[in-house]
Design a protein around this motif. Structure first.
Motif, PDB file in Angstrom:
ATOM      1  N   ILE A 254       0.880  -1.168   0.000  1.00  9.17           N
ATOM      2  CA  ILE A 254       0.000   0.000   0.000  1.00  9.17           C
ATOM      3  C   ILE A 254       0.914   1.213   0.000  1.00  9.17           C
ATOM      4  O   ILE A 254       1.521   1.538   1.015  1.00  9.17           O
ATOM      5  CB  ILE A 254      -0.938   0.022   1.215  1.00  9.17           C
ATOM      6  CG1 ILE A 254      -1.752  -1.270   1.286  1.00  9.17           C
ATOM      7  CG2 ILE A 254      -1.878   1.220   1.150  1.00  9.17           C
ATOM      8  CD1 ILE A 254      -2.628  -1.379   2.547  1.00  9.17           C
ATOM      9  N   ASP A 255       1.030   1.854  -1.131  1.00 14.62           N
ATOM     10  CA  ASP A 255       2.060   2.877  -1.340  1.00 14.62           C
ATOM     11  C   ASP A 255       1.451   4.270  -1.453  1.00 14.62           C
ATOM     12  O   ASP A 255       0.732   4.579  -2.401  1.00 14.62           O
ATOM     13  CB  ASP A 255       2.847   2.546  -2.617  1.00 14.62           C
ATOM     14  CG  ASP A 255       4.123   3.365  -2.751  1.00 14.62           C
ATOM     15  OD1 ASP A 255       4.329   4.300  -1.938  1.00 14.62           O
ATOM     16  OD2 ASP A 255       4.900   3.082  -3.675  1.00 14.62           O
ATOM     17  N   GLY A 256       1.761   5.118  -0.476  1.00 17.97           N
ATOM     18  CA  GLY A 256       1.342   6.517  -0.533  1.00 17.97           C
ATOM     19  C   GLY A 256       0.110   6.812   0.299  1.00 17.97           C
ATOM     20  O   GLY A 256      -0.700   5.936   0.592  1.00 17.97           O
ATOM     21  N   ASN A 257      -0.010   8.074   0.700  1.00 15.76           N
ATOM     22  CA  ASN A 257      -1.098   8.456   1.580  1.00 15.76           C
ATOM     23  C   ASN A 257      -2.470   8.357   0.943  1.00 15.76           C
ATOM     24  O   ASN A 257      -3.473   8.070   1.602  1.00 15.76           O
ATOM     25  CB  ASN A 257      -0.865   9.879   2.094  1.00 15.76           C
ATOM     26  CG  ASN A 257       0.268   9.944   3.088  1.00 15.76           C
ATOM     27  OD1 ASN A 257       0.839   8.917   3.466  1.00 15.76           O
ATOM     28  ND2 ASN A 257       0.616  11.146   3.549  1.00 15.76           N
ATOM     29  N   ALA A 258      -2.552   8.583  -0.362  1.00 17.99           N
ATOM     30  CA  ALA A 258      -3.841   8.474  -1.051  1.00 17.99           C
ATOM     31  C   ALA A 258      -4.344   7.034  -0.994  1.00 17.99           C
ATOM     32  O   ALA A 258      -5.528   6.778  -0.742  1.00 17.99           O
ATOM     33  CB  ALA A 258      -3.726   8.946  -2.492  1.00 17.99           C
ATOM     34  N   ALA A 259      -3.444   6.081  -1.233  1.00 21.88           N
ATOM     35  CA  ALA A 259      -3.818   4.669  -1.192  1.00 21.88           C
ATOM     36  C   ALA A 259      -4.210   4.255   0.219  1.00 21.88           C
ATOM     37  O   ALA A 259      -5.128   3.454   0.425  1.00 21.88           O
ATOM     38  CB  ALA A 259      -2.670   3.797  -1.699  1.00 21.88           C
ATOM     39  N   ILE A 260      -3.520   4.794   1.201  1.00 24.58           N
ATOM     40  CA  ILE A 260      -3.827   4.486   2.600  1.00 24.58           C
ATOM     41  C   ILE A 260      -5.192   5.032   2.992  1.00 24.58           C
ATOM     42  O   ILE A 260      -6.008   4.345   3.603  1.00 24.58           O
ATOM     43  CB  ILE A 260      -2.730   5.055   3.534  1.00 24.58           C
ATOM     44  CG1 ILE A 260      -1.430   4.249   3.348  1.00 24.58           C
ATOM     45  CG2 ILE A 260      -3.174   5.055   4.987  1.00 24.58           C
ATOM     46  CD1 ILE A 260      -0.230   4.848   4.026  1.00 24.58           C
ATOM     47  N   ALA A 261      -5.473   6.272   2.595  1.00 25.98           N
ATOM     48  CA  ALA A 261      -6.750   6.906   2.943  1.00 25.98           C
ATOM     49  C   ALA A 261      -7.928   6.241   2.238  1.00 25.98           C
ATOM     50  O   ALA A 261      -9.058   6.306   2.721  1.00 25.98           O
ATOM     51  CB  ALA A 261      -6.700   8.388   2.586  1.00 25.98           C
TER      52      ALA A 261
END
Length: 263
Positions: A254-261
């Motif tokens: 899961i790469d990056g804050n957008a993907a996490i959110a």
């Protein structure tokens, strides 16, 4: 873990179903027999499951840190037995977690050891999943080793202990490939080494690598440097949720804050 699909077809039920078929229709009888055989065969085949069983033991290295505290809390809420591992004493870990969360999660045990040199066999015994939130910002050999070699050591020990799932908190590619790579060479280099070690030990199907960039907030009384312009910070609860997803069955990256959110 391995699960199997049960097929509940008793001999009596099978006989009744067979009797309902026309005794003069050989094609119907063949279809019935082949279908039943296929179902029984499917029931015997193991089906892979990456989810740690609810109530199982999950070891969190760096469990009293900012992200680790929130991971502990979410795991505890889901019913897991959580073991927080840190070089800090049990009382210091407890105090830090209480400061970070404002409360103390249930089902939480504290173990004090140095993951860079101590024997990890005992703490990893019977663990169904292991999480590493260990990291150190800065430069120099010690920083690279903390981010790289220490996490690699944990992953190797976890694999040897029979752990099925490993989750590692790394750093977003957008930061690792940006200007920060010149300023934080040892930090980012160590993170990359750890990612490779985790993937080599557990494969993409037995691991989850969570890669946030900037995480909003900080432990009480601490300040963190601002992130690069234009990079939106991730909520710490969202990062913890992504990490816990690796325990409940998610694998890969899961790469990056957008993907996490977006989870």
């Amino acid at each position: 873990g391995i699960v199997s699909r049960d097929v509940h077809l008793s001999a009596l039920e099978g006989a009744r179903l067979e009797e309902s078929l026309s005794p003069h229709n050989a094609a119907d009888r063949r279809t019935f027999l082949l279908t039943t055989a296929a179902l029984v065969t499917a029931s015997a085949l193991p089906q892979p499951s990456h989810a740690a069983s609810k109530g199982g033991k999950v070891v969190v290295f760096g469990g009293s840190g900012y992200i680790g505290s929130h991971v502990d809390q979410q795991l505890s809420t889901l019913g897991y037995k959580v073991v927080s591992v840190s070089r800090a004493s049990s009382s210091d870990q407890s105090n830090r977690i209480t400061k970070n969360l404002g409360t103390q999660p249930a089902n939480l045990e504290y173990i004090s050891l140095d993951a860079s040199s101590d024997d990890l066999t005992a703490v990893l015994k019977d663990a169904t999943a292991v999480i590493s939130c260990i990291g150190a910002l800065g430069s120099g050999k010690a920083v690279r080793a903390t981010n790289g070699a220490v996490n690699a050591r944990i992953a190797t020990a976890a694999k040897s202990a029979g752990v099925k799932q490993f989750v590692y908190v790394s750093v977003a590619s957008e930061l690792a490939n940006g200007p920060a790579k010149f300023l934080l060479k040892d930090y980012l280099g160590g993170k990359a080494e750890a990612e490779t070690a985790v993937t080599n030990a557990f494969g993409a199907g037995g691991s989850l690598i969570v890669k946030p960039s900037i995480v909003d907030g900080a432990p009480p009384g601490e300040k963190r440097p601002p992130g690069p312009p234009g990079v939106k910070a991730a909520k710490v609860d969202d990062v913890a949720k992504a990490v816990v997803a690796g325990v409940t069955g998610r694998t890969g990256v899961i790469d990056g804050n957008a993907a996490i959110a977006a989870l």
